[in-house]
Design an enzyme around this catalytic site. Sequence first.
Site, PDB file in Angstrom:
ATOM      1  N   CYS A   1       0.874  -1.175   0.000  1.00 42.60           N
ATOM      2  CA  CYS A   1       0.000   0.000   0.000  1.00 42.60           C
ATOM      3  C   CYS A   1       0.910   1.224   0.000  1.00 42.60           C
ATOM      4  CB  CYS A   1      -0.870  -0.065   1.254  1.00 42.60           C
ATOM      5  SG  CYS A   1      -1.921   1.361   1.479  1.00 42.60           S
TER       6      CYS A   1
ATOM      7  N   CYS B   1     -11.198  13.318   5.451  1.00 46.23           N
ATOM      8  CA  CYS B   1     -12.279  12.361   5.691  1.00 46.23           C
ATOM      9  C   CYS B   1     -12.345  12.132   7.205  1.00 46.23           C
ATOM     10  CB  CYS B   1     -12.026  11.050   4.952  1.00 46.23           C
ATOM     11  SG  CYS B   1     -11.904  11.306   3.175  1.00 46.23           S
TER      12      CYS B   1
ATOM     13  N   CYS C   1     -10.671   9.129   9.023  1.00 47.81           N
ATOM     14  CA  CYS C   1      -9.326   8.752   8.584  1.00 47.81           C
ATOM     15  C   CYS C   1      -8.248   9.504   9.363  1.00 47.81           C
ATOM     16  CB  CYS C   1      -9.197   9.042   7.084  1.00 47.81           C
ATOM     17  SG  CYS C   1      -7.528   8.799   6.459  1.00 47.81           S
TER      18      CYS C   1
ATOM     19  N   CYS D   1      -6.183   0.290   7.348  1.00 47.52           N
ATOM     20  CA  CYS D   1      -6.773   1.335   6.508  1.00 47.52           C
ATOM     21  C   CYS D   1      -7.133   2.573   7.314  1.00 47.52           C
ATOM     22  CB  CYS D   1      -8.066   0.825   5.894  1.00 47.52           C
ATOM     23  SG  CYS D   1      -7.755  -0.181   4.509  1.00 47.52           S
TER      24      CYS D   1
HETATM   25  S1  SF4 Z   1      -5.975   9.641   2.934  1.00 47.79           S
HETATM   26 FE1  SF4 Z   1      -7.729   9.698   4.360  1.00 47.79          FE
HETATM   27  S2  SF4 Z   1      -8.404  11.849   4.310  1.00 47.79           S
HETATM   28 FE2  SF4 Z   1      -7.163  11.512   2.464  1.00 47.79          FE
HETATM   29  S3  SF4 Z   1      -8.638  10.875   0.884  1.00 47.79           S
HETATM   30 FE3  SF4 Z   1      -7.845   8.987   1.795  1.00 47.79          FE
HETATM   31  S4  SF4 Z   1      -9.397   8.506   3.368  1.00 47.79           S
HETATM   32 FE4  SF4 Z   1      -9.700  10.675   2.841  1.00 47.79          FE
END
Ligand code: SF4
Length: 412
Positions: free
Chosen positions: A144, A155, A158, A392
């Site tokens: 990854c 997000c 996240c 993730c």
């Molecule tokens: S790294 Fe995290 S904040 Fe950035 S697009 Fe991906 S899920 Fe969204």
Amino acid sequence: MNDHTLSDPHAPAAPVGATIALTPTGCEAAPLPSLAGLTRAQLTDVLRDAGVAERELRMRTTQLWHWIYHHGVTDFGRMLNMSKAIRASLAERNSLARPAIVSEQVSRDGTRKWLLRMPPVDNRDKGAEVECVYIPESDRGTLCVSSQVGCTLNCSFCHTGTQKLVRNLTAQEIVSQVMVARERLGDFPGGQPPEDGGLIPSGEGVRAVSNIVFMGMGEPLYNFDNVRDALAIMSDGEGLSLSRRRITVSTAGVVPQIHALGEQVGAMLAISLHATNDDLRNELVPLNKKYRIAELMDACRAYPGLGNARRITFEYVMLKGVNDSPAEARALVRLLKGIPAKINLIPFNPWPGAQYECSDWDAIEKFSDIVFDAGYASPVRTPRGRDILAACGQLKSETEKLRARARLALED
Ligand code: SF4
């Protein structure tokens, strides 16, 4: 905490379940620009600068390419089909160094997370630190990779999104993550895997790094050109030779770039969906305020090459009481109608300060059954590397923490 130097790729690895901090040497010891991670056109320019005659450039580029990407050499002296004069001239101006591994963590389940330090790209840049994660299974190994340092998209589930965007990674820096992983895992010809007991798939024709997912730090479609160039290097059959069908680019939904990704890059597409209505998705994936779900679905339906052999993966993080009801599962089925799709249900991976909880197992199973009964493959992605915050949405540079620990150690 142990200190190790990783200028030697076969330096002792972290015992499973442990973290080691590694003194980075790759950048400091290699002030010359590295050729590892460059495109063919860039390598041709380097050879021209090294004095190679125009009529030889094509052949020499192919040779150099093969040494760097197929054999993974880090020493010009090993390029025996090139003359001594060319090798000396290349070595005078360039290196074959890879980013330094600042730390390596090996999870109990065999997942590995590396913090890599990239040397500065110009006088104003201080260099960058990025994470990449290796997820081994018995028959494959998925790397990854990150495409940006930090992320602008915030997000709400996240961890990476809480880290401000520092900059885009160059194509070279993206490819370098694959080079470091292959070297560390003994995946170049003649390489030796680390002797730490961590799972690394092996056997006739099995490669330690067989799949790549752009699901690390950053939004790859906000760094389109570099991702496109990196993919061209990774998938070149005379080098790293990873099939484009085994490279997946995951986007939060940058609609204007989705078609170009299919047309110019030919990668597999994954969409970070997580909600079936705009109100909720606006909250979970704020980019949705710009590109609404209906628009996103239209872009998916028009994705070049879409078909049963080339499905789009929809990622759906399971958040307790937020998006995990049977009604939402049915809404998801309606939303994806007519799109060859696979749905990855991802149990939420908690991180310090997160405002969500992972759905109960019962809720995940019910959700999965509804989606499965509608004809979609809906694997529940087993969380990997949770103990080292490598799962993730958990990636975030550990640098600050490592520095703080180092300071504490000095104060003791
Ligand atoms: S790294 Fe995290 S904040 Fe950035 S697009 Fe991906 S899920 Fe969204």
